[in-house]
Design an enzyme around this catalytic site. Structure first.
Site, PDB file in Angstrom:
ATOM      1  N   HIS A 134       0.709  -1.094  -0.173  1.00 51.17           N
ATOM      2  CA  HIS A 134       0.068  -0.152   0.070  1.00 51.17           C
ATOM      3  C   HIS A 134       0.893   1.505  -0.004  1.00 51.17           C
ATOM      4  CE1 HIS A 134      -3.450   2.595   1.304  1.00 51.17           C
ATOM      5  NE2 HIS A 134      -2.705   3.297   1.885  1.00 51.17           N
ATOM      6  N   GLU A 135       1.771   1.431   0.910  1.00 46.29           N
ATOM      7  CA  GLU A 135       2.809   2.478   1.010  1.00 46.29           C
ATOM      8  C   GLU A 135       3.654   2.680  -0.288  1.00 46.29           C
ATOM      9  OE1 GLU A 135       2.036   4.542   3.270  1.00 46.29           O
ATOM     10  OE2 GLU A 135       0.710   3.286   4.461  1.00 46.29           O
ATOM     11  N   HIS A 138       1.508   4.302  -3.013  1.00 38.25           N
ATOM     12  CA  HIS A 138       1.462   5.858  -2.659  1.00 38.25           C
ATOM     13  C   HIS A 138       2.502   6.502  -3.788  1.00 38.25           C
ATOM     14  CE1 HIS A 138      -1.811   6.524  -0.205  1.00 38.25           C
ATOM     15  NE2 HIS A 138      -1.292   5.677   0.580  1.00 38.25           N
ATOM     16  N   GLU A 196      -6.203   6.428  -1.244  1.00 45.69           N
ATOM     17  CA  GLU A 196      -6.315   5.452  -0.252  1.00 45.69           C
ATOM     18  C   GLU A 196      -6.851   4.044  -0.946  1.00 45.69           C
ATOM     19  OE1 GLU A 196      -4.621   4.953   2.407  1.00 45.69           O
ATOM     20  OE2 GLU A 196      -3.916   7.137   2.287  1.00 45.69           O
TER      21      GLU A 196
END
Length: 264
Positions: A134-135, A138, A196
């Site tokens: 997920h990070e 980004h 997100e």
């Protein structure tokens, strides 16, 4: 005259657009990475200086190991897809810091931080991979640059963005801090929720590319929901609710499994 200005504005916006890998979504990219990275390096160095880093502990080494494995798999994929310039912008760094916040974050260029309080929720390396994917997403999707571009546009107008970066460093830094989640404004929250969910979608695929089982992602969010306590309503949060995230993850699971089976 109004028509000419409208076409000029539209042309500038189109010129300052980029495409998110995999999802194909078009995003505003009016602020160049060359202007963002000095701010990133300054803030990340401040974070490291002010934090108790535990990256050499067993848990810290897990974070580093998972981060390196996922970032390597993602870079290989991006090069094959023609995103060599994007790959060149990454200077990956993974750290575990002592904190009672159940959180992790990523700055542009791949500066990632995990907090110790999220480690029990992760449980194992698959759980770490859920968060790490997920990070990393980004960074790959350039979400901070997009938020910053929109913030600068909202404050100044697109024609003044480049001037403002050089002549109004205070405003530039303030918008940058909001863009990476250090500080917040209600006006940017719905925009953050979109990011997100996109990072969840990409992160699921990224962890699968690196050989981590994406089917463990919904279980991570179930655990996260239990430690959330009295979470704020979704419309006042930068993060979508766990139920919504799990629904979206399951909707993208078949695609992620293709990458996972190919990585075996």
């Amino acid at each position: 005259m109004k028509k000419i200005l409208s076409f000029l504005f539209l042309g500038l916006v189109v010129y300052a657009c980029a495409k998110v890998p995999l999802t194909g979504r078009m995003q505003l990219a009016a602020v160049p990475n060359e202007e963002i990275m000095p701010l990133v390096n300054e803030q990340y160095q401040t974070f490291k200086k002010d934090s108790k880093l535990l990256s050499n502990t067993p848990d810290g080494q897990k974070v580093v190991r998972v981060g390196e494995r996922i970032s390597k798999a993602v870079e290989e994929f991006l090069v094959k897809e023609g995103y060599q310039d994007l790959v060149k912008s990454f200077k990956w760094e993974f750290n575990l810091a002592e904190s009672d916040q159940v959180n992790a974050w990523c700055m542009p260029g791949g500066k990632v931080a995990f907090y110790t309080a999220i480690m029990p929720v992760c449980q194992d390396e698959n759980g770490i991979a859920v968060v790490m994917g997920h990070e990393v997403a980004h960074a790959v999707a350039s979400h901070a640059r997009e938020r910053m571009s929109n913030g600068m546009l909202a404050n100044l107008g697109i024609s003044a963005v480049s001037v403002a970066i050089g002549q109004n460093p205070t405003l530039t830094q303030q918008i940058f801090l909001q863009s990476v989640g250090i500080g917040s404004e209600l006006g940017m929250l719905s925009f953050s929720r979109k990011h997100e969910l996109e990072a969840d979608e990409l992160g699921l695929i990224f962890m699968a590319m690196a050989g981590y089982d994406p089917r463990t992602a919904p279980a991570f969010w179930e655990r996260m929901a239990k430690v959330g306590g009295e979470a704020p309503p979704e419309f006042l949060s930068t993060h979508p609710g766990p139920d919504r995230r799990i629904e979206k993850l399951n909707a993208n699971m078949a695609k992620a499994m293709e990458y996972y089976n190919a990585a075996k």
